[in-house]
Design a protein around this motif. Structure first.
Motif, short mmCIF file in Angstrom:
data_model
loop_
_atom_site.label_atom_id
_atom_site.label_comp_id
_atom_site.label_asym_id
_atom_site.label_seq_id
_atom_site.Cartn_x
_atom_site.Cartn_y
_atom_site.Cartn_z
N LYS A 205 0.84 -1.21 0.00
CA LYS A 205 0.00 0.00 0.00
C LYS A 205 0.87 1.25 0.00
N ILE A 206 1.97 1.21 0.74
CA ILE A 206 2.89 2.36 0.77
C ILE A 206 3.50 2.57 -0.61
N ILE A 207 3.98 1.49 -1.20
CA ILE A 207 4.59 1.58 -2.53
C ILE A 207 3.60 2.14 -3.54
N ASP A 208 2.38 1.64 -3.53
CA ASP A 208 1.36 2.11 -4.46
C ASP A 208 1.08 3.59 -4.28
N LYS A 209 1.05 4.04 -3.02
CA LYS A 209 0.77 5.46 -2.76
C LYS A 209 1.92 6.34 -3.22
N VAL A 210 3.15 5.90 -2.99
CA VAL A 210 4.31 6.67 -3.45
C VAL A 210 4.29 6.80 -4.97
N VAL A 211 4.02 5.70 -5.64
CA VAL A 211 3.96 5.71 -7.11
C VAL A 211 2.86 6.66 -7.58
N ALA A 224 11.91 7.63 -11.06
CA ALA A 224 11.92 6.21 -10.72
C ALA A 224 12.14 6.05 -9.23
N ILE A 225 11.74 4.88 -8.71
CA ILE A 225 12.00 4.55 -7.32
C ILE A 225 12.61 3.16 -7.22
N ALA A 226 13.30 2.92 -6.11
CA ALA A 226 13.85 1.61 -5.78
C ALA A 226 13.43 1.30 -4.35
N VAL A 227 12.94 0.09 -4.10
CA VAL A 227 12.37 -0.26 -2.81
C VAL A 227 13.14 -1.40 -2.17
N TYR A 228 13.56 -1.18 -0.92
CA TYR A 228 14.32 -2.19 -0.17
C TYR A 228 13.62 -2.48 1.14
N ASN A 229 13.38 -3.74 1.41
CA ASN A 229 12.72 -4.17 2.64
C ASN A 229 13.77 -4.81 3.56
N GLY A 230 14.29 -4.03 4.49
CA GLY A 230 15.32 -4.55 5.38
C GLY A 230 15.79 -3.46 6.33
N LEU A 231 16.38 -3.88 7.45
CA LEU A 231 16.81 -2.90 8.44
C LEU A 231 18.02 -2.10 7.98
N PHE A 232 18.98 -2.79 7.33
CA PHE A 232 20.21 -2.11 6.97
C PHE A 232 20.68 -2.55 5.58
N ALA A 233 21.34 -1.64 4.91
CA ALA A 233 21.86 -1.93 3.58
C ALA A 233 23.01 -2.94 3.65
N SER A 234 23.15 -3.72 2.60
CA SER A 234 24.26 -4.67 2.51
C SER A 234 25.55 -3.95 2.13
N LYS A 235 26.66 -4.66 2.24
CA LYS A 235 27.95 -4.09 1.85
C LYS A 235 27.97 -3.71 0.38
N SER A 236 27.40 -4.55 -0.48
CA SER A 236 27.40 -4.26 -1.91
C SER A 236 26.57 -3.02 -2.23
N PRO A 267 10.29 1.95 -12.56
CA PRO A 267 10.46 3.13 -13.41
C PRO A 267 9.11 3.81 -13.62
N ILE A 268 8.85 4.86 -12.89
CA ILE A 268 7.53 5.50 -12.92
C ILE A 268 7.31 6.28 -14.20
N LYS A 269 8.32 7.07 -14.61
CA LYS A 269 8.22 7.81 -15.87
C LYS A 269 9.38 7.52 -16.80
N GLY A 270 10.39 6.82 -16.30
CA GLY A 270 11.55 6.47 -17.12
C GLY A 270 12.56 5.72 -16.28
N GLU A 271 13.49 5.04 -16.95
CA GLU A 271 14.47 4.21 -16.23
C GLU A 271 15.67 5.00 -15.73
N GLU A 272 15.90 6.19 -16.28
CA GLU A 272 17.11 6.92 -15.91
C GLU A 272 17.20 7.19 -14.41
N GLY A 273 16.08 7.41 -13.77
CA GLY A 273 16.08 7.71 -12.35
C GLY A 273 16.41 6.52 -11.46
N LEU A 274 16.46 5.33 -12.04
CA LEU A 274 16.73 4.14 -11.24
C LEU A 274 18.14 4.15 -10.65
N VAL A 275 19.09 4.74 -11.36
CA VAL A 275 20.47 4.77 -10.87
C VAL A 275 20.55 5.51 -9.54
N GLY A 276 20.02 6.73 -9.49
CA GLY A 276 20.04 7.51 -8.25
C GLY A 276 19.17 6.90 -7.17
#
Length: 301
Positions: A205-211, A224-236, A267-276
């Motif tokens: 529901k949160i993802i849908d609302k953000v989109v 674009a957005i990227a979604v991660y479900n976790g407490l902390f980011a991995s080393k990579s 990619p909401i309006k384009g893929e270029e924003g996926l990098v950032g």
């Protein structure tokens, strides 16, 4: 009284890690509390303070505390996960024991049990029960153009709206400085990470609302957005963000990192924003590092 108490479990439950976020009644009183808890509690892996908000990253389990006045006066004795709830047992001497009762009326607290009434020189112990929540981190990039808009402002608006709709708690808004030499930047070349504490059933529901909000309010055709479900980011993930601070990174690199870390790309309006957007996730919890240019990070090594 505490404003709220939130407890989130790593979505990979086998890790048995819980992050507790509390908003203390006194802005600077929390400094003493964080110091004492971390010093006293074997369960606490990491602890830090942001204003009157303090974070404790804990192992699930129970440890008897060796409480000593002034030296190790208070801490977390037990963290237990059972079905849909997380049980946190606090123990403290004198005022530290009484202070546990201030969590009774905090937002998100289901119940509190006073196990030992504190005060004076007595031991105080209490158990706080909260819903079992998870952390959802959303990286956002490319919502403005040369004439109008600001990604950080729109992202903050989104965070407030998610909390207003009671889909989750708006925990954090981190501005991540990326490589300023990229030719595709609008101006300052930053992306944003929004962090939420939410019940598992509300994640989509949160993802849908953000989109939905970004489709309506973004001025860019690259959003674009990227979604991660976790407490902390991995080393990579962290290494990818640091690389995105240092140089131009490709869309293919971002997609590889996403695949490796189970990051959902939209990619909401384009893929270029996926990098950032992907780069925003790696330092979502590292605010000072996130804000710096890469050369300043290297200088301070």
């Amino acid at each position: 009284m505490y404003k709220r108490v939130i407890a989130m479990i790593e979505n990979n439950y086998e890790k048995n890690i819980v992050e507790i976020v509390e908003e203390h009644p006194c802005p600077n009183g929390s400094e003493w509390l964080v110091y004492q808890y971390k010093k006293t509690s074997p369960l606490i892996l990491a602890a830090w303070r942001e204003g009157n908000k303090h974070h404790f990253v804990c192992k699930v389990g129970k440890e008897n505390l060796k409480l000593v006045p002034s030296l190790s006066a208070a801490g977390i004795e037990e963290v237990k996960v059972d079905n849909n709830y997380i049980y946190i047992t606090y123990a403290g001497l004198a005022g530290a024991g009484v202070g546990a009762e201030l969590r009774k009326t905090a937002e998100n607290v289901v119940d509190i049990k006073i196990l030992n009434k504190g005060g004076g020189s007595k031991l105080g112990r209490s158990q706080v029960i909260t819903p079992k929540m998870e952390k959802l981190v959303i990286g956002i990039d490319d919502t403005d153009n040369k004439e109008k808009g600001a990604t950080w402002v729109l992202a903050h608006k989104i965070g407030l709206e998610i909390e207003r709709l009671k889909l989750g708690y708006y925990l954090d808004h981190t501005i991540i400085q990326l490589y300023p030499g990229t030719p595709n930047k609008t101006q300052n070349c930053v992306s944003i990470a929004l962090s939420f504490a939410t019940l598992p059933e509300n994640k989509d529901k949160i993802i849908d609302k953000v989109v939905d909000i970004l489709k309506k309010e973004s001025y860019s055709d690259k959003t674009a957005i990227a979604v991660y479900n976790g407490l902390f980011a991995s080393k990579s993930m962290k290494l990818f963000t640091l690389k995105a601070k240092r140089e131009i990174v490709s869309l293919e690199e971002a997609k590889q990192i996403a695949l490796r870390n189970n990051i959902k790309l939209i990619p909401i309006k384009g893929e270029e924003g996926l990098v950032g957007a992907v780069a925003a996730l790696g330092l979502a919890e590292c605010h000072k590092l996130a804000a710096k240019l890469y050369e300043d990070i290297e200088k301070n090594k």
